[in-house]
Design a protein around this motif. Structure first.
Motif, PDB file in Angstrom:
ATOM      1  N   ASN A 164       0.832  -1.217   0.000  1.00 33.61           N
ATOM      2  CA  ASN A 164       0.000   0.000   0.000  1.00 33.61           C
ATOM      3  C   ASN A 164       0.862   1.262   0.000  1.00 33.61           C
ATOM      4  OD1 ASN A 164      -2.616   1.192  -0.022  1.00 33.61           O
ATOM      5  ND2 ASN A 164      -2.384   1.720   2.148  1.00 33.61           N
ATOM      6  N   ASP A 210      -7.485  -5.755  -3.755  1.00 35.58           N
ATOM      7  CA  ASP A 210      -8.423  -5.529  -2.656  1.00 35.58           C
ATOM      8  C   ASP A 210      -8.751  -6.882  -2.036  1.00 35.58           C
ATOM      9  OD1 ASP A 210     -10.245  -4.551  -0.887  1.00 35.58           O
ATOM     10  OD2 ASP A 210     -11.809  -4.138  -2.376  1.00 35.58           O
ATOM     11  N   SER A 218      -9.938 -11.954  -3.819  1.00 31.70           N
ATOM     12  CA  SER A 218     -10.645 -10.667  -3.915  1.00 31.70           C
ATOM     13  C   SER A 218     -12.117 -10.778  -3.563  1.00 31.70           C
ATOM     14  CB  SER A 218     -10.515 -10.118  -5.340  1.00 31.70           C
ATOM     15  OG  SER A 218     -11.240 -10.935  -6.248  1.00 31.70           O
TER      16      SER A 218
END
Length: 870
Positions: free
Chosen positions: A119, A174, A293
């Motif tokens: 991230n 994600d 995901s």
């Protein structure tokens, strides 16, 4: 589409060809995953040369601190920015992950040693994304000089200059859940299980040990869940809302929630197996990091499992583990295509596990009796020797005689393992085992009948009319039915072990001559199906002499064996007799365990060429006479040397040995007949893959694994890369076939056993005498029975090993010599039946003997004497 980049940054396609020395282990393995069609995060690699350049520019001092203060070359920063734009990752959160050149390899994993940063800079972050990426990248470089990394290198004897760091920059998935998965159980060493660790959120909480994840195990062959251990999952890793890094948050009240359900676990296990079969080439187990995901699994890392403990019997822990090509080399000496390889691996281990059924012996789940090395199967000689001694007091020498192979006998500490209690236990187990065999022998006709009925009913179905799901279900049904036959098959195969009882009875009186007399007593006495097929081929040759039209066609220029049915008239006696022969034996083939090979009823060329070669050669009368002569002489020795009560026992045991040999060969014949529906179903799958334009030919399906086929049918993978994967596997098979296979493997170290002369003759090579008699003849050295159709009468057949496909050649041979084999090998059983001397398990014989060498074969002393050229 291939994106052009400068040499500082490589996309996955270019990284594939660049290799680990440029892209590091992680980067190259991700490129390989992409190449084989796995879903991986969108991204690219910063090459290791950037690290090397910076390292050269650093002054003396603390490299860790100096790297943190460095700057990337301007050209590299520009290349990274362009790559972010081209991949749609500019101002998107990315992962910056170290990819050292020696990490994630076979010899060293560097697991958790070097830093990675998740991230890194999202759209909510005000700081320039490139600055954040550069800082993360430099921290990855610096991590190569942490105390942890330096200590690891010292432990692994890796010099500081031998390693460099590439960097993987990729999109952040994600993540609903993440974790690790293995194509084995890395904790115990079991290879019959797939293991998965999973937690909600990003995978950092799992790999760092910040929480206790769910642990799942799945059956390797069926991909069904075998156990679930729910972790507390009291924390999970999530992206920081500030767009910079991650944070560990508390997750109360989720301990009873499954991270993955059974359907998701099955899908993940298929991914794991696909990685094992591509990156691991079906031998090197894989350690995989994954992200889910909520709709799709992504793989973020794959590397070899570098330190898998040996999973074995408790009494063998810490001892030398020896694997031998004896036993298996008879049936599968070659490198199998993947589908037959996986089928064989599963059923071999299942069959061998059932070997001690009925004895009450406690055998741990998942112990490995068979494994592959460089594409070929090997038997766990250490486990077999110890197990049979522990079960029934069978000495390692006798186990080796049964197995064949060139392994030494295990040393057993008799003072420790021969207490009175253990001796009583072994006697009880032996009695129970013999009763177990007898029960199955009585049930054998019914077992064979039920098996044949299932096969016939299955083959009456129209496979082409089934849906994909129905076809897969039928494949599983057939496999399950074969599994139910595994147990009686090995028990019935053990019935032929009565020959060892016969040897032991006579050994006290006859000494070293006992095996020779035992072999001779069995000559021509058994109804052995694979021997019968040889007899009938020569009967067909005799019939052909009387069928003028058929003989004319055989000897004409129009002879094409595949056209026999249309070329011969319906009134031909030979044609009708050969049709009946195929009904009885057409399910067999040369090296028939490989179901990718056509069965004889599909292509009888080998049989017809054998018949053609037998025209005018009345060998059966000679064989029958030889059998009677050998048996008569042996019984004369028995009459002379043994009292009436012992002679009566010997006759009983001889009958049991003959019955056992017959039932063993019939049990194998029925097992091979199961491969008819297996082959037909697989070819139907192949037809459907051809129709989808995923493979070139129907037969290419043999190079697929069912995990790949199911993934395609269930829409988990489009299969576009399958044809390319198959071509790579074919090339790998050729490479492995060209290598000289080791005879034994000791603690993963391969060894080739060279031949040694006997003590009484320096030209004599020692082996194991398995069929009595003495013969002289010219050597006919062949690697495969197809090469033997022109074998001349009276030659000595020299072969690496034999299966039923070789049987017709035995009728020409004056003697048999094999490089591997034991008393219960197919070649040994049939040689005794035909009454020809046989010496097996002669190391290096295929290199020592050349075509045309004059040989003497002594099936009594177990030696082969080379007399020079004929």
């Amino acid at each position: 589409m291939v994106i052009k980049m400068n040499s500082d940054v490589l996309n996955w396609n270019v990284a594939l060809t660049a290799g680990a020395s440029v892209c590091g282990g992680k980067g190259w393995n991700l490129a390989r995953l992409h190449h084989y069609g796995f879903a991986i995060p969108n991204g690219f690699v910063v090459v290791a040369e950037i690290y090397r350049q910076l390292l050269k520019q650093l002054p003396d001092g603390d490299k860790h601190a100096l790297f943190l203060k460095s700057r990337l070359p301007e050209s590299c920063r520009t290349a990274i920015k362009n790559a972010l734009i081209q991949h749609g990752l500019l101002n998107q959160p990315v992962a910056v992950r170290s990819s050292a050149t020696l990490e994630d390899g076979i010899n060293a994993s560097f697991a958790g040693i070097h830093e990675s940063h998740l991230n890194v800079n999202g759209p909510s972050r005000q700081t320039d994304q490139l600055i954040q990426i550069e800082q993360a990248l430099l921290r990855c470089y610096a991590s190569l000089w942490s105390e942890r990394a330096i200590s690891y290198r010292r432990k692994m004897n890796i010099a500081d200059d031998d390693i460099a760091a590439a960097i993987v920059i990729s999109e952040m998935i994600d993540a609903q859940s993440s974790g690790v998965a293995f194509s084995c159980d890395p904790a115990t060493g079991r290879t019959d299980l797939i293991t998965v660790n999973a937690n909600f959120g990003l995978g950092e909480s799992v790999v760092s040990g910040a929480t206790t994840p769910d642990e799942y195990t799945l059956h390797y062959h069926h991909q069904t869940v075998t156990s679930r251990q729910l972790g507390n999952k009291n924390k999970k890793t999530v992206p920081s809302q500030k767009g910079d890094g991650t944070k560990l948050i508390d997750t109360p009240n989720v301990a009873n929630q499954l991270v993955l359900n059974d359907k998701q676990l099955a899908q993940l296990s298929r991914l794991v197996l696909r990685v094992f079969h591509t990156l691991g080439q079906s031998e090197q187990h894989q350690d995989i990091e994954w992200v889910f995901s909520g709709e799709q699994f992504f793989l973020t890392q794959a590397r070899p499992v570098t330190a898998l403990p040996i999973y074995t019997l408790p009494d063998l822990i810490g001892k030398e583990e020896v694997w031998t090509n004896g036993n298996f080399r008879d049936a599968i000496p070659m490198v199998l295509p993947l589908m037959a390889h996986e089928f064989s691996r599963y059923h071999i281990n299942k069959i061998m596990r059932h070997a001690v059924d009925g004895t009450g012996y406690n055998l741990p789940d998942g112990v490995n009796f068979g494994k592959c090395f460089q594409g070929r199967f090997y038997c766990n000689a250490s486990m077999m020797q110890w197990m049979w001694y522990d079960v029934a007091g069978v000495e390692p020498k006798l186990t080796n005689m049964s197995l064949g192979g060139h392994q030494a006998c295990m040393d057993i500490d008799y003072t420790r393992h021969d207490s009175l209690l253990k001796k009583i236990q072994r006697v009880r187990r032996s009695i129970a085992f013999l009763r177990h065999i007898n029960r199955h022998k009585k049930q054998a006709p019914e077992l064979f009948s039920q098996a044949n009925q299932f096969i016939d009913e299955t083959m009456r179905q129209d496979f082409s009319a089934l849906s994909d799901e129905q076809l897969l279900a039928l494949c599983h049904e057939v496999d399950d039915r074969i599994s139910t036959y595994d147990a009686p098959f090995i028990t019935l195969s053990s019935a032929s072990g009565a020959i060892f009882m016969l040897i032991q009875i006579m050994e006290k009186t006859l000494g070293d001559d006992a095996p020779n007399i035992a072999n001779a007593l069995l000559a021509g006495g058994a109804d052995i199906t694979s021997a019968e097929q040889g007899y009938k081929l020569y009967e067909l040759a005799a019939l052909l002499e009387q069928d003028t039209e058929a003989k004319t066609w055989f000897l004409s220029n129009h002879y094409q064996p595949k056209q026999w049915h249309s070329a011969l008239p319906n009134h031909s006696e030979f044609k009708n007799a050969f049709t009946i022969f195929l009904e009885q034996y057409g399910h067999r083939a040369i090296y028939e365990i490989d179901f990718s090979r056509p069965r004889w009823n599909e292509d009888p060329s080998y049989l017809l060429n054998t018949i053609k070669n037998a025209i005018g050669k009345p060998v059966l009368a000679g064989i029958k006479a030889r059998q009677k002569k050998n048996a008569k002489q042996a019984w004369q020795v028995v009459e002379k040397q043994f009292s009436w009560p012992i002679r009566r026992v010997i006759r009983v045991v001889v009958n049991r040995a003959l019955e056992g040999a017959a039932v063993r060969e019939m049990a194998k014949s029925v097992y091979v007949r199961f491969l008819i529906p297996v082959r037909a179903l697989i070819l139907e799958v192949g037809t459907r893959l051809v129709n989808r334009r995923l493979i070139e030919t129907q037969n290419d399906v043999a190079y697929c694994d069912f995990s790949e086929i199911i993934s395609i049918i269930q829409g988990e993978w489009d299969g576009k890369e399958l044809a390319m994967i198959i071509e790579e596997r074919k090339e790998n098979q050729k490479t492995l076939e060209a290598q000289v296979a080791p005879d034994i493997i000791v603690n993963d170290v391969p060894r080739i056993v060279s031949s040694a002369p006997t003590t009484f003759d320096q030209n004599a090579l020692k082996g194991v005498a398995v069929a009595a008699g003495y013969a002289e003849g010219v050597a006919c050295v062949i690697q495969s029975p197809e090469q033997g159709t022109e074998m001349s009468e009276g030659e000595v057949l020299v072969a690496p090993s034999t299966d039923p496909g070789w049987t017709p050649l035995f009728l020409h041979a004056s003697a048999l010599v094999m490089e591997t084999g034991g008393y219960l090998s197919h070649g040994s059983i049939v040689a005794r039946e035909y009454g020809i001397p046989a010496v097996v398990n002669v190391p290096g014989i295929m290199q020592e003997i050349k075509n045309g060498d004059a040989l003497s074969v002594d099936g009594n002393l177990g030696c082969v004497i080379k007399r020079g050229k004929s």
